[in-house]
Design a protein around this motif. Structure first.
Motif, PDB file in Angstrom:
ATOM      1  N   HIS A 270       0.840  -1.203   0.000  1.00 51.97           N
ATOM      2  CA  HIS A 270       0.000   0.000   0.000  1.00 51.97           C
ATOM      3  C   HIS A 270       0.874   1.252   0.000  1.00 51.97           C
ATOM      4  O   HIS A 270       0.612   2.218  -0.730  1.00 51.97           O
ATOM      5  N   SER A 271       1.950   1.250   0.796  1.00 52.48           N
ATOM      6  CA  SER A 271       2.839   2.406   0.866  1.00 52.48           C
ATOM      7  C   SER A 271       3.532   2.658  -0.469  1.00 52.48           C
ATOM      8  O   SER A 271       3.618   3.805  -0.934  1.00 52.48           O
ATOM      9  N   ARG A 272       3.998   1.597  -1.091  1.00 49.54           N
ATOM     10  CA  ARG A 272       4.687   1.765  -2.375  1.00 49.54           C
ATOM     11  C   ARG A 272       3.736   2.266  -3.454  1.00 49.54           C
ATOM     12  O   ARG A 272       4.096   3.123  -4.265  1.00 49.54           O
ATOM     13  N   MET A 273       2.563   1.714  -3.500  1.00 44.30           N
ATOM     14  CA  MET A 273       1.611   2.137  -4.530  1.00 44.30           C
ATOM     15  C   MET A 273       1.101   3.559  -4.283  1.00 44.30           C
ATOM     16  O   MET A 273       0.783   4.278  -5.218  1.00 44.30           O
ATOM     17  N   GLU A 274       1.042   3.961  -3.032  1.00 43.93           N
ATOM     18  CA  GLU A 274       0.669   5.346  -2.735  1.00 43.93           C
ATOM     19  C   GLU A 274       1.712   6.300  -3.296  1.00 43.93           C
ATOM     20  O   GLU A 274       1.381   7.380  -3.809  1.00 43.93           O
ATOM     21  N   SER A 275       2.994   5.900  -3.225  1.00 44.10           N
ATOM     22  CA  SER A 275       4.048   6.718  -3.814  1.00 44.10           C
ATOM     23  C   SER A 275       3.879   6.816  -5.329  1.00 44.10           C
ATOM     24  O   SER A 275       4.030   7.896  -5.911  1.00 44.10           O
ATOM     25  N   VAL A 276       3.539   5.701  -5.973  1.00 43.44           N
ATOM     26  CA  VAL A 276       3.312   5.717  -7.422  1.00 43.44           C
ATOM     27  C   VAL A 276       2.106   6.599  -7.758  1.00 43.44           C
ATOM     28  O   VAL A 276       2.131   7.358  -8.731  1.00 43.44           O
ATOM     29  N   ARG A 277       1.057   6.510  -6.956  1.00 45.17           N
ATOM     30  CA  ARG A 277      -0.137   7.339  -7.202  1.00 45.17           C
ATOM     31  C   ARG A 277       0.213   8.825  -7.167  1.00 45.17           C
ATOM     32  O   ARG A 277      -0.228   9.602  -8.040  1.00 45.17           O
ATOM     33  N   ARG A 278       1.022   9.220  -6.169  1.00 46.37           N
ATOM     34  CA  ARG A 278       1.400  10.637  -6.072  1.00 46.37           C
ATOM     35  C   ARG A 278       2.255  11.055  -7.271  1.00 46.37           C
ATOM     36  O   ARG A 278       2.121  12.178  -7.769  1.00 46.37           O
ATOM     37  N   GLN A 279       3.139  10.160  -7.724  1.00 47.78           N
ATOM     38  CA  GLN A 279       3.962  10.483  -8.901  1.00 47.78           C
ATOM     39  C   GLN A 279       3.098  10.640 -10.146  1.00 47.78           C
ATOM     40  O   GLN A 279       3.358  11.509 -10.985  1.00 47.78           O
ATOM     41  N   CYS A 280       2.078   9.803 -10.285  1.00 48.77           N
ATOM     42  CA  CYS A 280       1.170   9.941 -11.431  1.00 48.77           C
ATOM     43  C   CYS A 280       0.435  11.279 -11.373  1.00 48.77           C
ATOM     44  O   CYS A 280       0.287  11.971 -12.390  1.00 48.77           O
ATOM     45  N   GLU A 281      -0.008  11.642 -10.201  1.00 47.98           N
ATOM     46  CA  GLU A 281      -0.744  12.895 -10.032  1.00 47.98           C
ATOM     47  C   GLU A 281       0.136  14.095 -10.389  1.00 47.98           C
ATOM     48  O   GLU A 281      -0.352  15.104 -10.931  1.00 47.98           O
ATOM     49  N   ALA A 282       1.443  13.987 -10.105  1.00 49.83           N
ATOM     50  CA  ALA A 282       2.358  15.101 -10.384  1.00 49.83           C
ATOM     51  C   ALA A 282       2.947  15.047 -11.785  1.00 49.83           C
ATOM     52  O   ALA A 282       3.582  16.014 -12.225  1.00 49.83           O
ATOM     53  N   GLN A 283       2.747  13.951 -12.491  1.00 50.11           N
ATOM     54  CA  GLN A 283       3.351  13.775 -13.809  1.00 50.11           C
ATOM     55  C   GLN A 283       2.714  14.703 -14.833  1.00 50.11           C
ATOM     56  O   GLN A 283       1.481  14.838 -14.901  1.00 50.11           O
ATOM     57  N   ILE A 284       3.551  15.337 -15.647  1.00 50.99           N
ATOM     58  CA  ILE A 284       3.072  16.177 -16.750  1.00 50.99           C
ATOM     59  C   ILE A 284       3.423  15.475 -18.053  1.00 50.99           C
ATOM     60  O   ILE A 284       4.590  15.194 -18.327  1.00 50.99           O
ATOM     61  N   VAL A 285       2.424  15.187 -18.863  1.00 48.73           N
ATOM     62  CA  VAL A 285       2.618  14.536 -20.154  1.00 48.73           C
ATOM     63  C   VAL A 285       2.411  15.581 -21.238  1.00 48.73           C
ATOM     64  O   VAL A 285       1.373  16.253 -21.278  1.00 48.73           O
ATOM     65  N   MET A 286       3.407  15.725 -22.113  1.00 51.57           N
ATOM     66  CA  MET A 286       3.347  16.730 -23.165  1.00 51.57           C
ATOM     67  C   MET A 286       2.919  16.084 -24.478  1.00 51.57           C
ATOM     68  O   MET A 286       3.399  15.018 -24.852  1.00 51.57           O
ATOM     69  N   LEU A 287       1.999  16.738 -25.177  1.00 53.24           N
ATOM     70  CA  LEU A 287       1.564  16.289 -26.501  1.00 53.24           C
ATOM     71  C   LEU A 287       1.321  17.515 -27.365  1.00 53.24           C
ATOM     72  O   LEU A 287       0.374  18.275 -27.125  1.00 53.24           O
ATOM     73  N   GLU A 288       2.218  17.712 -28.337  1.00 50.98           N
ATOM     74  CA  GLU A 288       2.120  18.837 -29.264  1.00 50.98           C
ATOM     75  C   GLU A 288       1.983  20.156 -28.516  1.00 50.98           C
ATOM     76  O   GLU A 288       1.142  21.001 -28.832  1.00 50.98           O
ATOM     77  N   GLY A 289       2.824  20.316 -27.499  1.00 49.44           N
ATOM     78  CA  GLY A 289       2.846  21.554 -26.734  1.00 49.44           C
ATOM     79  C   GLY A 289       1.781  21.667 -25.673  1.00 49.44           C
ATOM     80  O   GLY A 289       1.750  22.655 -24.923  1.00 49.44           O
ATOM     81  N   GLU A 290       0.900  20.688 -25.573  1.00 50.21           N
ATOM     82  CA  GLU A 290      -0.171  20.729 -24.581  1.00 50.21           C
ATOM     83  C   GLU A 290       0.179  19.844 -23.392  1.00 50.21           C
ATOM     84  O   GLU A 290       0.701  18.736 -23.555  1.00 50.21           O
ATOM     85  N   GLU A 291      -0.125  20.334 -22.189  1.00 50.73           N
ATOM     86  CA  GLU A 291       0.144  19.579 -20.978  1.00 50.73           C
ATOM     87  C   GLU A 291      -1.056  18.706 -20.633  1.00 50.73           C
ATOM     88  O   GLU A 291      -2.191  19.183 -20.592  1.00 50.73           O
ATOM     89  N   LEU A 292      -0.772  17.421 -20.428  1.00 48.35           N
ATOM     90  CA  LEU A 292      -1.805  16.475 -20.032  1.00 48.35           C
ATOM     91  C   LEU A 292      -1.493  15.946 -18.641  1.00 48.35           C
ATOM     92  O   LEU A 292      -0.338  15.682 -18.323  1.00 48.35           O
ATOM     93  N   ARG A 293      -2.517  15.804 -17.837  1.00 51.22           N
ATOM     94  CA  ARG A 293      -2.345  15.237 -16.499  1.00 51.22           C
ATOM     95  C   ARG A 293      -3.295  14.053 -16.328  1.00 51.22           C
ATOM     96  O   ARG A 293      -4.331  13.983 -16.980  1.00 51.22           O
ATOM     97  N   PHE A 294      -2.909  13.146 -15.448  1.00 56.27           N
ATOM     98  CA  PHE A 294      -3.758  11.979 -15.218  1.00 56.27           C
ATOM     99  C   PHE A 294      -3.582  11.490 -13.794  1.00 56.27           C
ATOM    100  O   PHE A 294      -2.590  11.803 -13.134  1.00 56.27           O
ATOM    101  N   THR A 295      -4.549  10.731 -13.320  1.00 57.07           N
ATOM    102  CA  THR A 295      -4.480  10.090 -12.015  1.00 57.07           C
ATOM    103  C   THR A 295      -4.843   8.617 -12.173  1.00 57.07           C
ATOM    104  O   THR A 295      -5.368   8.202 -13.211  1.00 57.07           O
ATOM    105  N   VAL A 296      -4.558   7.841 -11.142  1.00 54.54           N
ATOM    106  CA  VAL A 296      -4.879   6.415 -11.165  1.00 54.54           C
ATOM    107  C   VAL A 296      -5.536   6.028  -9.848  1.00 54.54           C
ATOM    108  O   VAL A 296      -5.332   6.681  -8.819  1.00 54.54           O
ATOM    109  N   SER A 297      -6.323   4.957  -9.921  1.00 56.23           N
ATOM    110  CA  SER A 297      -6.897   4.350  -8.725  1.00 56.23           C
ATOM    111  C   SER A 297      -6.317   2.951  -8.599  1.00 56.23           C
ATOM    112  O   SER A 297      -6.045   2.285  -9.608  1.00 56.23           O
TER     113      SER A 297
END
Length: 347
Positions: A270-297
């Motif tokens: 649970h602790s490790r996956m919580e760390s991954v969840r926070r990294q996903c929430e903070a991740q910025i994905v770039m596509l043709e100059g546009e910033e995309l964000r995503f979260t996971v459950s």
């Protein structure tokens, strides 16, 4: 009838004439002739000196090391062929071999025709009658051969590494998802069976995590399929980067993933996956100059604490994932433990 020629006694100068004439009048001429024939093309320099230090036999290799033809060496001493410094070194070595009465190995230094000093491996063997039979080996040729062998071995090892990398690459292609780089469903099923067997045999635990990208369909509808693929690739990198070689992050469907964490209990998973969840929430994905964000459950279950049955473990992780989505997504939920299971496996 013609009388046979008498050999030249030790210590007498060799008669004038060509090399063949001189060799035929030396002590043991037949033996020396045979030695010359056997060593004519040998890479090792072979010579014989008499009691006065005169060369009574040299093969072509020995003559070349002295910077002369064989005819120029026979009947002469080192004092006549070399400078006093080098002649004295060879003479001392000859005397040491005679004094010890056995083969002596040492290094000789001889200047060649160009003035460069050759470092030679030398062996001197005393022969009855005050003679010295010696050999010179030029280690530079040996070093070249050794270097060639090393190079060949390095090439072979490199080819073996390349073959192994290719074999591993082909193997990976059969068990990995080409888009995200994590393992595919077939590998997931195999890894899960392996972990269950290992847990039953060794009484160890492992965790199973169900993962889903939140609102993936809406993301694709709003930004297009390339945006969805970029998000899936980013999630794949994060899952690979936060798991060990013994773990198995896998893609099970379009936006569905699972992670098998070997030797890990529910709390640690649970602790490790919580760390991954926070990294996903903070991740910025770039596509043709546009910033995309995503979260996971995520839903986390463990074996044997959550359950001791494989299918029940899968169902428990899935139920925990549904509960995470019911609570608003972007969270990690541990699986519920049935009362009877908790009594059998207290945390």
């Amino acid at each position: 009838m013609e009388q046979p020629q008498n050999p030249v006694p030790p210590g007498s100068p060799a008669p004038a004439g060509d090399a063949a004439d001189r060799t035929s009048t030396m002590p043991g001429a037949a033996l020396l002739d045979a030695l010359l024939g056997a060593s004519e093309h040998a890479p090792v320099g072979i010579y014989v000196k008499d009691a006065q230090g005169r060369y009574v036999f040299v093969n072509p290799a020995a003559a070349r090391l002295l910077g002369r033809e064989a005819e120029q060496v026979l009947g002469r001493t080192d004092d006549e062929l070399l400078s006093p410094e080098y002649a004295a070194i060879l003479r001392t070595a000859d005397q040491a071999a005679l004094a010890q009465g056995r083969a002596v190995r040492r290094d000789d230094r001889i200047p060649d025709a160009s003035g460069a000093v050759l470092e030679l491996l030398a062996v001197r063997t005393p022969v009855p009658g005050g003679y010295i039979c010696g050999t010179w080996t030029d280690p530079s040729e040996l070093r070249r051969t050794q270097a060639q062998l090393r190079h060949a071995l390095e090439q072979l090892e490199m080819q073996q590494r390349q073959n192994e990398e290719l074999r591993q690459e082909l193997k990976d292609q059969s068990v990995r998802d080409p888009l995200t780089g994590v393992y595919n469903r077939n590998h997931f099923e195999e890894q899960l069976r392996r972990e269950v067997d290992l847990s039953m045999r060794e009484h160890r635990e492992f965790a199973l995590v169900s993962v889903q990208v939140d609102d993936y369909a809406q993301l694709v509808a709003r930004h297009g399929q390339p945006a969805g693929e970029r998000v899936l690739q980013a999630l794949g990198r994060l899952l690979r980067g936060n798991t060990r070689a013994m773990d198995a992050p896998c893609r099970l469907g379009e936006d569905r993933f699972a992670v098998v964490l070997s030797g890990v209990g529910l709390a640690t998973a649970h602790s490790r996956m919580e760390s991954v969840r926070r990294q996903c929430e903070a991740q910025i994905v770039m596509l043709e100059g546009e910033e995309l964000r995503f979260t996971v459950s995520m839903g986390v279950a463990s074996f044997p604490h959550t359950t001791q049955e494989r299918q029940v473990l899968l169902d428990a992780a899935e139920a925990a994932l549904l509960e995470a989505r019911r609570r608003g997504s972007n969270c990690v939920m541990p699986a519920a433990i049935a009362f009877g299971q908790a009594a059998a496996n207290p945390l």
